[in-house]
Design a protein around this motif. Structure first.
Motif, mmCIF file in Angstrom:
data_model
loop_
_atom_site.group_PDB
_atom_site.id
_atom_site.type_symbol
_atom_site.label_atom_id
_atom_site.label_comp_id
_atom_site.label_asym_id
_atom_site.label_seq_id
_atom_site.Cartn_x
_atom_site.Cartn_y
_atom_site.Cartn_z
ATOM 1 N N LYS A 28 0.839 -1.202 0.000
ATOM 2 C CA LYS A 28 0.000 0.000 0.000
ATOM 3 C C LYS A 28 0.872 1.250 0.000
ATOM 4 O O LYS A 28 0.546 2.249 -0.645
ATOM 5 C CB LYS A 28 -0.951 -0.005 1.196
ATOM 6 N N GLY A 29 1.983 1.212 0.728
ATOM 7 C CA GLY A 29 2.918 2.337 0.728
ATOM 8 C C GLY A 29 3.541 2.544 -0.643
ATOM 9 O O GLY A 29 3.670 3.679 -1.123
ATOM 10 N N ILE A 30 3.937 1.441 -1.287
ATOM 11 C CA ILE A 30 4.493 1.523 -2.637
ATOM 12 C C ILE A 30 3.439 2.081 -3.588
ATOM 13 O O ILE A 30 3.732 2.974 -4.398
ATOM 14 C CB ILE A 30 4.988 0.141 -3.116
ATOM 15 N N TRP A 36 1.330 8.674 -6.847
ATOM 16 C CA TRP A 36 1.731 10.075 -6.744
ATOM 17 C C TRP A 36 2.756 10.435 -7.822
ATOM 18 O O TRP A 36 2.677 11.505 -8.427
ATOM 19 C CB TRP A 36 2.284 10.328 -5.344
ATOM 20 N N ARG A 37 3.676 9.499 -8.082
ATOM 21 C CA ARG A 37 4.719 9.737 -9.096
ATOM 22 C C ARG A 37 4.245 9.433 -10.515
ATOM 23 O O ARG A 37 4.958 9.726 -11.466
ATOM 24 C CB ARG A 37 5.945 8.868 -8.780
ATOM 25 N N GLY A 38 3.096 8.793 -10.642
ATOM 26 C CA GLY A 38 2.610 8.414 -11.963
ATOM 27 C C GLY A 38 3.397 7.275 -12.570
ATOM 28 O O GLY A 38 3.531 7.180 -13.791
ATOM 29 N N ASP A 39 3.910 6.371 -11.735
ATOM 30 C CA ASP A 39 4.718 5.242 -12.192
ATOM 31 C C ASP A 39 3.817 4.014 -12.351
ATOM 32 O O ASP A 39 3.600 3.255 -11.409
ATOM 33 C CB ASP A 39 5.843 4.972 -11.192
ATOM 34 N N ALA A 40 3.292 3.841 -13.549
ATOM 35 C CA ALA A 40 2.344 2.757 -13.820
ATOM 36 C C ALA A 40 2.971 1.382 -13.622
ATOM 37 O O ALA A 40 2.310 0.458 -13.139
ATOM 38 C CB ALA A 40 1.783 2.888 -15.229
ATOM 39 N N ALA A 44 1.552 -1.296 -10.908
ATOM 40 C CA ALA A 44 1.097 -2.638 -11.288
ATOM 41 C C ALA A 44 1.817 -3.700 -10.459
ATOM 42 O O ALA A 44 1.203 -4.678 -10.001
ATOM 43 C CB ALA A 44 1.318 -2.876 -12.778
ATOM 44 N N PHE A 45 3.121 -3.527 -10.268
ATOM 45 C CA PHE A 45 3.914 -4.441 -9.436
ATOM 46 C C PHE A 45 3.329 -4.499 -8.024
ATOM 47 O O PHE A 45 3.096 -5.585 -7.479
ATOM 48 C CB PHE A 45 5.375 -3.956 -9.406
#
Length: 177
Positions: A28-30, A36-40, A44-45
């Motif tokens: 959940k933290g990841i 927030w960073r927009g790292d799709a 997904a990971f």
């Protein structure tokens, strides 16, 4: 479910339940930072691995009476969330190395329980559950280690050592409290 559990198994399942609770919160933290960073890719990971950990938590919870659960779940949720969010601030590689460190510890932790059940026996169905959880954690470890790469910098190695140590300390506390 009601199962006759030895004091040893109650303590171990308490630590498993606490650990899986923390693992759900790591992801959940990841997820929070990845979103927030927009790292799709990282999102997904985290969602895929988090779903596996949530399933583990549900299954372990069925074996552990609610009265036997750790009283440290609140602090462990926060510690888990921070263990996921902090490395996510530094990027995917830091996350993958963190997960590899956590899962290395978890693999050994489950192996100790599996060894105990194989030597001493236990309630029917518990051994296959622990074997499956361990296999999932090994898959998470191996995937994350491959994504992190072989050469980790000194700070990332120190962080991973800290995460492993923290995981070990959390298990010791959860067994007792």
């Amino acid at each position: 479910m009601t199962h006759p559990l030895s004091t040893y198994l109650l303590r171990e399942l308490r630590s498993d339940h606490a650990g899986e609770t923390g693992a759900v919160c790591i992801y959940k933290g990841i997820e929070a930072v990845a979103q927030w960073r927009g790292d799709a890719e990282l999102l997904a990971f985290a969602k895929a691995h988090g779903a596996t950990e949530a399933d583990h938590l549900t299954q372990v919870a069925q074996w552990l009476p609610a009265s036997q659960r750790s009283r440290l779940l609140g602090p462990l949720r926060l510690a888990g969330w921070l263990t996921g969010a902090f490395p996510a601030l530094f990027g995917r590689r830091a996350v993958y190395a963190t997960i590899a460190a956590v899962e290395t510890f978890v693999d050994h932790h489950y192996q100790q329980q599996i060894d105990h059940l194989q030597a001493c026996g236990g309630p029917e169905g518990l051994l296959p559950l622990l074997v499956q959880c361990q296999a999932d954690e090994q898959h998470h470890r191996d995937e994350s280690a491959a994504l992190a790469g072989e050469r980790l910098g000194v700070f990332l190695r120190a962080w991973c050592w800290t995460v492993g140590w923290g995981s070990s300390a959390a298990v010791v506390l959860a067994r007792r409290i």
